[in-house]
Design an enzyme around this catalytic site. Structure first.
Site, short mmCIF file in Angstrom:
data_model
loop_
_atom_site.label_atom_id
_atom_site.label_comp_id
_atom_site.label_asym_id
_atom_site.label_seq_id
_atom_site.Cartn_x
_atom_site.Cartn_y
_atom_site.Cartn_z
N ARG A 188 12.12 23.78 34.59
CA ARG A 188 11.86 23.96 36.01
C ARG A 188 13.18 24.41 36.64
NH1 ARG A 188 9.59 18.97 34.50
NH2 ARG A 188 7.30 18.87 34.68
N LYS B 246 10.63 15.50 35.82
CA LYS B 246 9.88 14.76 36.84
C LYS B 246 9.63 13.32 36.39
CE LYS B 246 7.24 18.37 39.21
NZ LYS B 246 5.88 18.86 39.52
N HIS C 155 9.17 29.79 38.47
CA HIS C 155 8.15 29.05 37.73
C HIS C 155 7.31 29.95 36.84
CE1 HIS C 155 7.02 24.85 37.46
NE2 HIS C 155 5.76 25.21 37.29
N ARG D 260 8.43 29.77 33.38
CA ARG D 260 7.94 28.55 32.71
C ARG D 260 6.52 28.77 32.21
NH1 ARG D 260 8.60 22.83 32.40
NH2 ARG D 260 6.79 21.61 33.06
N HIS E 155 5.21 17.53 30.30
CA HIS E 155 4.01 17.11 31.02
C HIS E 155 3.64 15.68 30.63
CE1 HIS E 155 2.53 21.52 31.68
NE2 HIS E 155 3.39 21.13 32.59
N TYR F 171 -3.22 26.27 30.35
CA TYR F 171 -2.82 27.49 29.66
C TYR F 171 -3.78 27.92 28.56
CZ TYR F 171 1.68 26.39 31.83
OH TYR F 171 2.67 26.10 32.73
#
Length: 315
Positions: A160, A184, A260, A263, A286, A295
């Protein structure tokens, strides 16, 4: 037992998020924004100074959802998308879940339903557009060498942009081609540098003559000798967004892109070349596999083969 007003409850919840849950300052800030937004809406609607949290019910939350959906307009972005509306509701769920743990008789958090949203569409760059984006960067000076290194590192690692700008020179181990990042929610993961990324990053670091600790620095604005110290030149997220938009135009890419999209392109590239989704989930950082599954509908090369082989209309 004394009942608790919403203002005090919010203060206690944010303190809990910071000290007990050890959430990032950014996450705590967003929780504060979403929950205080709800509280201010409610208090203004009822024309009162405060309200006991136990008096709030599911009808109040539903009225809030209707307000977000039909009435509220962000002064800069207009009507809220369904996903953005859900951010408010997710924050409220966490808030009421905390209050339940405090033995308060409030709305059960599971009563707060999220609005159903459409499947996310994922934008990514095809290999030829990626190549164009990289090739338009002229590497004749330090600025161009830095920009090419940034693009290569973003595509190689799937970082990110906030993670990228937080990196220091000591973090990037070019020799091994791998290093750890904290993403995150404080989630740690390992990212990897491709051959091209290692070459471009090595070239960039060799020409650096400053003593700033940041991996990527700016070349405009206040100079480091203006009392800014060894952190004074760190590149910002906004600077990288502007840089990518500049090269997007030079490359003739007609739709707007941001950091992004590299990414997304990283994940698409891995999956389309045979990587398994669990590994890609881990490399992207994730928490849930469902996030990575956005995806798969564009990256499974076997779907067309299976259709052509087995569908009767192709016989």
């Amino acid at each position: 037992m004394k009942l608790m007003g919403i203002k005090q409850a919010i203060s206690n919840f944010l303190e809990y998020c910071d000290l007990d849950k050890n959430l990032s300052p950014k996450t705590v800030k967003m929780y504060s924004y979403y929950i205080n937004f709800f509280a201010n809406w409610y208090l203004k609607l009822k024309n009162i100074e405060d309200v006991e949290v136990e008096k709030l019910d599911e009808h109040d939350v539903r009225d809030f959802r209707l307000y977000l959906s039909n009435q509220y307009k962000n002064p800069y972005k207009g009507a809220l998308k369904r996903q953005t509306q859900n951010y408010f509701l997710v924050a409220l769920r966490s808030f009421f879940r905390y209050l339940v743990r405090q033995k308060l008789k409030v709305i059960p958090p599971e009563m707060i339903d999220l609005g159903k949203r459409k499947d996310r569409t994922v934008e990514f760059l095809s290999p030829d557009k990626l190549e164009k984006l990289f090739q338009v960067v002229e590497t004749k000076d330090e600025l161009g060498i830095r920009d090419r290194a940034i693009l290569e590192v973003l595509f190689s690692t799937g970082l990110r942009v906030s993670e990228l700008v937080a990196l220091n020179k000591e973090h990037a181990d070019i020799k091994t081609g791998e290093f750890g990042v904290i993403g995150k929610g404080g989630k740690a993961r390992i990212v990897f540098l491709s051959k091209h990324a290692k070459e471009r990053l090595s070239e960039y670091l060799k020409i650096r003559t400053d003593n700033d600790v940041a991996l990527f620095i700016r070349y405009s604005g206040p100079k480091n000798n203006a009392g800014l110290g060894v952190e004074g030149l760190r590149l910002s997220v906004r600077s990288i967004e502007r840089m990518i938009d500049k090269y997007r135009k030079k490359a003739g890419i007609l739709f707007r892109i941001g950091p992004h999209i590299l990414r997304h392109s990283y994940a698409t590239d891995l999956l389309s070349h045979g990587a398994d989704i669990r590994s890609v989930q881990e490399m992207l950082g994730h928490k849930n596999i469902a996030t990575t599954q956005i995806y798969t509908h564009i990256t499974n090369p076997r779907l067309r083969e299976i259709h052509e082989k087995y569908h009767s209309g192709n016989k």
